[in-house]
Write a protein that holds these residues in place. Structure first.
Motif, mmCIF file in Angstrom:
data_model
loop_
_atom_site.group_PDB
_atom_site.id
_atom_site.type_symbol
_atom_site.label_atom_id
_atom_site.label_comp_id
_atom_site.label_asym_id
_atom_site.label_seq_id
_atom_site.Cartn_x
_atom_site.Cartn_y
_atom_site.Cartn_z
ATOM 1 N N PRO A 48 12.525 0.199 -10.384
ATOM 2 C CA PRO A 48 12.116 0.225 -11.795
ATOM 3 C C PRO A 48 13.074 -0.514 -12.710
ATOM 4 N N TYR A 76 8.495 -5.168 -8.919
ATOM 5 C CA TYR A 76 7.224 -4.509 -8.664
ATOM 6 C C TYR A 76 6.396 -5.358 -7.699
ATOM 7 N N THR A 132 5.876 0.381 -7.358
ATOM 8 C CA THR A 132 7.219 0.224 -7.922
ATOM 9 C C THR A 132 8.229 0.103 -6.781
#
Length: 630
Positions: free
Chosen positions: A561, A521, A558
């Motif tokens: 993920p 992230y 993101t």
């Protein structure tokens, strides 16, 4: 009469100022008249091999020149028959000035030293004796000294052996001292060095030294110089008048003092000449640039088995016009091979984490190397040329380890918590200090995992959140837990004018990577909120205690993920280094794998979906393999 010394048994002869070398030898023979006519069982030993200390071997071309101080005459002797029999060798020294045996000058010009075969007999000449010879027999503080040595095997069961061949050596003693040099700011030697102007800290400047006319003994062979009391450097002097030399120094502070001495042929130094000059603070270097080209560089710490040899390594970033293209110069440089505080080895950096930032204030970037096992960080100021100044290194002890309160009664853990890792937080707090804030991941036996934020007070390693402890942040990890020990964080400065999708200014970029799941992230950091100072509340009875707390404000993007349906980014990999940076003018990452392979990645953000795609910027499996000798 015989006596002992550290270098053999000494037998002193009482000599007067007119004795010749021949007389010395005869005196040694007459010491045992009853044996003079007998035939020795020993052949003559080998001719002694001579050297002086200082000065070196007498077999080198030309007489050595030595300066003020004592000189030790050294005669290495050997004889196979003595070695077998265990007999000692008797070594007779003589020393005189200008090649004339009658010019005796030393208080001990003749000495016999008894020493085993295969060792070195020594005769010291004091500085006082040498200076007397220069005054009486020399000129301009210079005198030629000739000395000889010959050896004889001492007979343990019969007469001594015949003497060896006589070995001779000459050196020049130089008592003269050069005059203090003149220092200039130009090659024409027209403007004094004190007139230097327009200088910048961290940028080199050339200084010129000359020496006035003098005798042969006072002509400098070199100049010794140091800046601001740092290590001395040496530069050769010109062979013709004015015996000029040019050398470069790099200002390290606003006010600088350069000290220069002229060094004569024998090593005698002149009185010091000084030059005082002022240098301005430089404009801040580009983020993560350590080489002065405004392109980010890679710093990595190696260790055995990591694919990178032990040490603190710098691999210069490549590109043009201040834009990093994602490739590095793979011939890395170990910039601090003696470890922290310059007293160790490359392996002394094992286990440390390195980040780049303006830890000493605006100007040249520096490196902070942090050891999570001890909680100690070392600050190494950069020189803007791919090196660091270990002579001005600083250490931060007790700064990043702290004991948070566990309850309102003031209970704390018995042992401090060390940061698991640290990252540069730039000016996310808005404190506008000269040195950056820092952020770290922690885990506490009672409190669990958390992020902690250190607000800079401006001085290196000086942080404050009203109580001297960091803010414990309430922010969870991207998976909505407090498992911060599973996440690696790394930061970079935000591009000028960068904004989040909602229009908030981005103050810094922080990547968060979970190696177990491959989740990756990007947090676009926008500030620090909800700051609540902690410490002791004296308005309650009994007093209550609380940690300083705050919340990190950010916009989350993101990149990957790391879900079960996704392979994740570098899932399960052990990365030697993960460094956020700017690549091709946009956000990116550069890493070093466990085999020493450098990989760089561009991150393309889609503001409409708060997602990003990541792509390798340098060719996969390319030649970007760090060359560190590991």
């Amino acid at each position: 009469m015989k006596s002992r010394s550290a270098k053999g048994r000494l037998r002193l002869f009482s000599l007067t100022c007119g004795l010749s070398a021949t007389a010395l030898t005869i005196g040694a023979t007459l010491a045992a008249p009853a044996m003079a006519a007998a035939i020795s069982n020993y052949p003559p030993p080998a001719t002694p091999v001579l050297s002086t200390s200082p000065g070196g071997s007498c077999s080198t071309a030309g007489p050595a020149v030595v300066g003020n101080g004592s000189v030790t005459l050294q005669a290495a002797v050997s004889d196979s028959s003595a070695a077998l029999s265990g007999s000692l060798l008797s070594v007779v020294f003589t020393a005189y000035a200008n090649g004339h045996p009658r010019d005796s000058f030393a208080s001990n010009p003749g000495m016999t030293v008894d020493t085993p075969s295969g060792t070195t007999a020594e005769l010291p000449l004091s500085q006082a004796d040498l200076q007397k010879a220069a005054s009486k027999y020399g000129s301009g503080g210079e005198v030629s000294i000739t000395w000889t040595a010959r050896a004889t095997v001492e007979g343990s069961t019969g007469p001594d052996s015949p003497p060896s061949h006589l070995a001779s050596c000459t050196f020049t003693f130089d008592d003269a001292t050069p005059s203090a040099p003149s220092l200039w700011d130009n090659s024409g030697y027209t403007t004094a060095c004190d007139s230097l102007s327009g200088l910048t800290i961290g940028k080199p400047v050339t200084v010129y030294a000359t020496s006035p006319r003098g005798t042969k003994a006072t002509v400098p062979l070199s100049y010794s110089y140091s800046l601001n009391g740092g290590n001395s450097e040496t530069v050769a002097a010109g062979t013709a008048s004015p015996h000029a030399a040019a050398f470069s120094v790099t200002p390290t502070s606003t006010y600088n003092v350069l000290t220069v001495t002229a060094v004569g042929p024998g090593g005698n130094e002149s009185p010091a000449a000084t030059c005082d000059f002022v240098a301005a603070q430089p404009a801040p270097e580009a983020d993560q640039d350590l080489t002065g080209d405004n392109i980010p560089d890679l710093v990595t710490v190696g260790n055995d088995g990591s694919g990178v040899a032990p040490g603190l390594w710098l691999a210069a970033g490549q590109g043009s016009d201040g834009t990093f293209n994602g490739t590095v110069n793979t011939t890395a440089t170990d910039i601090a091979p003696n470890g922290p505080q310059d007293i160790g080895t490359p392996s002394s950096w094992d286990g440390s984490q390195a980040i780049i930032g303006q830890f000493f204030g605006p100007g040249s970037n520096a490196i902070q190397a942090y050891d999570p096992s001890t909680g100690v960080a070392f600050l190494l100021p950069g020189e803007s040329n791919g090196t660091v100044n270990t002579g001005q290194e600083g250490s931060l002890v007790g700064v990043f380890d702290f004991q948070p309160y566990l309850d309102a009664s003031g209970d704390i853990n018995a042992s401090p918590d060390n940061a698991l890792q640290l990252a540069n937080a730039y000016n996310v707090s808005g404190n506008n200090a000269l040195s950056p804030d820092e952020i770290g991941t922690y885990t506490d036996p009672t409190l669990g995992g958390f992020l902690a934020y250190f607000v800079s007070d401006g001085s290196p390693g000086d942080f404050d959140s009203a109580t001297g402890a960091p803010y414990i942040l309430s922010d969870t990890t991207p998976d909505n837990t407090m498992d911060w020990s599973n996440w690696t964080i790394t930061t970079a400065a935000a591009p000028a004018g960068a904004e989040t999708a909602s229009g908030s200014p981005v103050l810094a970029e922080m990547y968060l990577w979970n190696s177990q799941t491959g989740a990756l992230y990007l947090w676009e950091l926008t500030g620090l909120a909800n700051e609540v100072p902690g410490g002791v509340n004296y308005d309650t009875t009994p007093f209550t205690y609380a940690n300083s707390t705050a919340t990190l404000s950010y916009s989350q993007v993101t990149v990957d993920p790391g879900t079960s349906t996704d392979a994740g980014w570098n899932t399960g990999s052990t990365l030697n280094t993960l460094q956020a940076t700017s690549i091709n003018g946009g956000p990116g990452l550069i890493d070093v794998t466990s085999t020493g392979q450098v990989q760089s990645w561009t991150v393309d953000i889609d503001d409409s979906t708060a997602t990003a795609t990541i792509a390798q910027a340098n060719a996969a499996n390319s030649s970007q393999l760090l060359q560190t000798g590991g």
